[in-house]
Design a protein around this motif. Sequence first.
Motif, PDB file in Angstrom:
ATOM      1  N   THR A 313       1.057  -1.175   0.030  1.00 44.29           N
ATOM      2  CA  THR A 313      -0.025   0.018   0.028  1.00 44.29           C
ATOM      3  C   THR A 313       0.759   1.357  -0.050  1.00 44.29           C
ATOM      4  OG1 THR A 313      -2.043   1.145   1.199  1.00 44.29           O
ATOM      5  CG2 THR A 313      -0.176   0.175   2.704  1.00 44.29           C
ATOM      6  N   TRP A 314       0.659   2.337  -0.879  1.00 40.45           N
ATOM      7  CA  TRP A 314       1.259   3.309  -0.883  1.00 40.45           C
ATOM      8  C   TRP A 314       0.460   4.654  -1.199  1.00 40.45           C
ATOM      9  CZ3 TRP A 314       0.514  -0.106  -4.614  1.00 40.45           C
ATOM     10  CH2 TRP A 314       0.258   0.389  -5.857  1.00 40.45           C
ATOM     11  N   GLU A 315       0.860   5.728  -0.758  1.00 37.55           N
ATOM     12  CA  GLU A 315       0.305   7.066  -0.661  1.00 37.55           C
ATOM     13  C   GLU A 315       0.343   7.691  -2.294  1.00 37.55           C
ATOM     14  OE1 GLU A 315      -0.455  10.787   2.032  1.00 37.55           O
ATOM     15  OE2 GLU A 315       1.432   9.560   2.371  1.00 37.55           O
ATOM     16  N   LEU A 316      -0.529   8.143  -2.842  1.00 35.80           N
ATOM     17  CA  LEU A 316      -0.567   8.797  -4.095  1.00 35.80           C
ATOM     18  C   LEU A 316       0.045  10.103  -4.233  1.00 35.80           C
ATOM     19  CD1 LEU A 316      -3.726   7.801  -6.034  1.00 35.80           C
ATOM     20  CD2 LEU A 316      -1.760   7.107  -6.769  1.00 35.80           C
ATOM     21  N   ASP A 317      -0.611  11.005  -3.389  1.00 38.03           N
ATOM     22  CA  ASP A 317       0.010  12.265  -3.297  1.00 38.03           C
ATOM     23  C   ASP A 317       0.175  12.766  -1.976  1.00 38.03           C
ATOM     24  OD1 ASP A 317       0.492  14.855  -4.202  1.00 38.03           O
ATOM     25  OD2 ASP A 317      -1.913  15.536  -4.308  1.00 38.03           O
ATOM     26  N   PRO A 318       1.293  12.592  -1.405  1.00 37.86           N
ATOM     27  CA  PRO A 318       1.524  12.953   0.017  1.00 37.86           C
ATOM     28  C   PRO A 318       1.692  14.566   0.236  1.00 37.86           C
ATOM     29  CG  PRO A 318       3.715  12.251  -0.957  1.00 37.86           C
ATOM     30  CD  PRO A 318       2.349  11.858  -1.928  1.00 37.86           C
ATOM     31  N   PRO A 319       1.268  15.059   1.375  1.00 40.16           N
ATOM     32  CA  PRO A 319       1.451  16.348   1.694  1.00 40.16           C
ATOM     33  C   PRO A 319       2.856  17.000   1.258  1.00 40.16           C
ATOM     34  CG  PRO A 319       0.533  15.177   3.431  1.00 40.16           C
ATOM     35  CD  PRO A 319       1.017  14.305   2.646  1.00 40.16           C
ATOM     36  N   GLU A 320       2.774  18.084   0.915  1.00 34.15           N
ATOM     37  CA  GLU A 320       4.159  18.764   0.510  1.00 34.15           C
ATOM     38  C   GLU A 320       5.270  18.744   1.751  1.00 34.15           C
ATOM     39  OE1 GLU A 320       5.946  23.082  -1.479  1.00 34.15           O
ATOM     40  OE2 GLU A 320       3.936  22.621  -1.233  1.00 34.15           O
ATOM     41  N   GLY A 321       6.250  18.372   1.321  1.00 31.37           N
ATOM     42  CA  GLY A 321       7.461  18.336   2.442  1.00 31.37           C
ATOM     43  C   GLY A 321       7.727  17.118   3.135  1.00 31.37           C
ATOM     44  N   GLN A 322       6.504  16.183   2.871  1.00 27.75           N
ATOM     45  CA  GLN A 322       6.603  14.844   3.699  1.00 27.75           C
ATOM     46  C   GLN A 322       6.525  13.621   2.708  1.00 27.75           C
ATOM     47  OE1 GLN A 322       3.383  14.186   6.348  1.00 27.75           O
ATOM     48  NE2 GLN A 322       2.814  16.304   6.723  1.00 27.75           N
ATOM     49  N   ASP A 323       7.624  12.673   3.207  1.00 28.20           N
ATOM     50  CA  ASP A 323       7.587  11.410   2.578  1.00 28.20           C
ATOM     51  C   ASP A 323       6.399  10.556   2.461  1.00 28.20           C
ATOM     52  OD1 ASP A 323      10.455  11.812   2.322  1.00 28.20           O
ATOM     53  OD2 ASP A 323      10.781  10.897   4.167  1.00 28.20           O
ATOM     54  N   GLY A 324       5.932  10.259   1.142  1.00 33.38           N
ATOM     55  CA  GLY A 324       4.962   9.322   0.903  1.00 33.38           C
ATOM     56  C   GLY A 324       5.003   7.983   1.844  1.00 33.38           C
ATOM     57  N   LEU A 325       3.674   7.675   2.306  1.00 31.95           N
ATOM     58  CA  LEU A 325       3.794   6.553   3.144  1.00 31.95           C
ATOM     59  C   LEU A 325       3.690   5.207   2.131  1.00 31.95           C
ATOM     60  CD1 LEU A 325       1.427   5.563   6.187  1.00 31.95           C
ATOM     61  CD2 LEU A 325       1.273   4.057   3.893  1.00 31.95           C
ATOM     62  N   GLU A 326       4.565   4.270   2.555  1.00 37.09           N
ATOM     63  CA  GLU A 326       4.660   2.730   1.672  1.00 37.09           C
ATOM     64  C   GLU A 326       4.762   1.794   2.646  1.00 37.09           C
ATOM     65  OE1 GLU A 326       7.059   1.030  -2.170  1.00 37.09           O
ATOM     66  OE2 GLU A 326       8.073   1.668  -0.558  1.00 37.09           O
ATOM     67  N   TRP A 327       4.104   0.687   2.637  1.00 34.80           N
ATOM     68  CA  TRP A 327       4.214  -0.460   3.581  1.00 34.80           C
ATOM     69  C   TRP A 327       4.356  -1.562   2.561  1.00 34.80           C
ATOM     70  CZ3 TRP A 327      -0.249   1.278   7.177  1.00 34.80           C
ATOM     71  CH2 TRP A 327      -0.067   2.273   8.124  1.00 34.80           C
ATOM     72  N   MET A 328       4.936  -2.632   2.731  1.00 37.87           N
ATOM     73  CA  MET A 328       5.131  -3.837   2.057  1.00 37.87           C
ATOM     74  C   MET A 328       4.705  -4.805   3.082  1.00 37.87           C
ATOM     75  SD  MET A 328       8.070  -3.644  -0.898  1.00 37.87           S
ATOM     76  CE  MET A 328       8.034  -2.419  -2.097  1.00 37.87           C
ATOM     77  N   LEU A 329       3.759  -5.728   2.932  1.00 36.34           N
ATOM     78  CA  LEU A 329       3.552  -6.532   3.894  1.00 36.34           C
ATOM     79  C   LEU A 329       3.634  -8.066   3.341  1.00 36.34           C
ATOM     80  CD1 LEU A 329       0.429  -4.987   5.438  1.00 36.34           C
ATOM     81  CD2 LEU A 329       2.742  -4.780   6.145  1.00 36.34           C
ATOM     82  N   VAL A 330       4.120  -9.096   4.059  1.00 38.95           N
ATOM     83  CA  VAL A 330       4.340 -10.572   3.638  1.00 38.95           C
ATOM     84  C   VAL A 330       3.399 -11.220   4.599  1.00 38.95           C
ATOM     85  CG1 VAL A 330       6.233 -10.663   5.056  1.00 38.95           C
ATOM     86  CG2 VAL A 330       6.037 -12.197   3.245  1.00 38.95           C
ATOM     87  N   THR A 331       2.509 -11.936   3.773  1.00 41.09           N
ATOM     88  CA  THR A 331       1.655 -12.700   4.769  1.00 41.09           C
ATOM     89  C   THR A 331       1.211 -14.197   4.386  1.00 41.09           C
ATOM     90  OG1 THR A 331      -0.580 -12.515   5.626  1.00 41.09           O
ATOM     91  CG2 THR A 331      -0.438 -11.556   3.471  1.00 41.09           C
TER      92      THR A 331
END
Length: 482
Positions: A313-331
């Motif tokens: 899951t990852w963030e399309l358009d993060p706020p200016e000046g912030q790194d976009g969220l990204e999580w990779m999960l193994v299940t």
Amino acid sequence: MEQERIQTAEQWAVLNYGTALLADTRHTARAVQVATSMARFPMVSLPAQMRSQAGTKAAYRLLGSPKVTYERLIQPHVQHTRMQMQHQKRVLLIQDMTEVDYQQHRATTGLGPIGQGDHQGYLLQTVLAVSPTNRQVFGIAAQKPFLRQPAPEGETTHQRERRKQKESQVWQEQAQSIGMAPADCEYIHVGDRGSDIFAFMEVCQGLGCGFNLRVKHNRRVDLLVDQGNTPIPAAHRRRGKQRDAELGPINHLFEEVRGWASQGQRTLTLDGNHKRPQRDATLCVSWGTMRLWPPDGTSGKGAVPLVVTVVRTWELDPPEGQDGLEWMLVTSVAVNNEEQAWERVDWYRIRWIVEDYHQCLKTGCHIEARQMQTYEGLRTLLGFLAPLAVRLLQLRECARQDPERPACEVLPMDVVKVVAYQAKVSPERLTTRRCWHRIAQAGGYLGRKGDGEPGWKTLWKGWLYIQTLVEGIHLASELTLE
């Protein structure tokens, strides 16, 4: 799931310590008394909790007795937690490690290095059992305090990696101590990046348990899931010039997963902390099945590939000046549609509860401010503080469940009557949510529009204030000042 009533300090102490096997029934009775006092005043020092010189001396004698150990004190709580787990359809076993720092107590003996080796303390690995549906915290399913081994002089890089691998075995040990789930129940181990250990995944599968872990390592992978756990041929594992050109390059997890197209989108509210405010984020999600190759070297000797599902899951358009969220999960739990993919993301988000638990230990129970002469004494004290931190955490979760339920069905009636009197409503009309908000306001919660629900700190401060009022009312009914 039926919500349990909040127990009084005495009820909680009897449940968690009344059956402790301390080789002497007098020790068990004293343990219940000490636990009761701690539950009434969890945020103050031991002398303030005991409220008398005689009580304080008795508590320190108990903590210093060789017959009273951390393992014996924690056993009834762990046993009660596991009994609750067995009656659930699915339980998340959230595991994490924290450092308990006693750098300010230089005279305490028996501690080990923590941090970069310039502080002293011990490591604490905790597994909390949590419901995935309503986030109810059942309790501690397993816990292990242990010492980090000092780095020997002249340690090589290889020796340091071997030492770290040995330390990380605590993840497997905790899973093995919990064991297999009973019939009609599913245990799923959840962890952050530190849990991305191939041997840990193997142990979970060997126990018939699931796992849902955040990815840390860019492992070698392939998409030959139909071959299951068929070993990887030696020629396929070779790298560089030793690798046959006809085999093509080795695939790696990050590059493979980041090449997947979005398969869904959702807006989630991301919790805030002291570093960043709460905010809404629009996230994409994708998922797929692959085989994880075992690591090279001794850690992967004899191991076979694991068939897993990876959710990104990852963030399309993060706020200016912030790194976009990204999580990779193994299940290991199958994902067949978008709803199930988001469910795996939600399971990972619940993992923050174990970090809150460790924060409860440190800032709620002030575990790092406790003064004992030895590491063994601190371990014994942990036998009281570890379940107490769960009680603090459970109070918050209780405050967020069934908000419209009558408060008298969840809380002690004397507490409800005091809060209802202050709120100027009848006890029968007081809802759980309104009752908890009034309690939190007594602890400093302002309840402004953007404040969200009260946290465990304000809830506990307010709870202790209301308990003091209740105690005063009971005392006044028994005394006359004439």
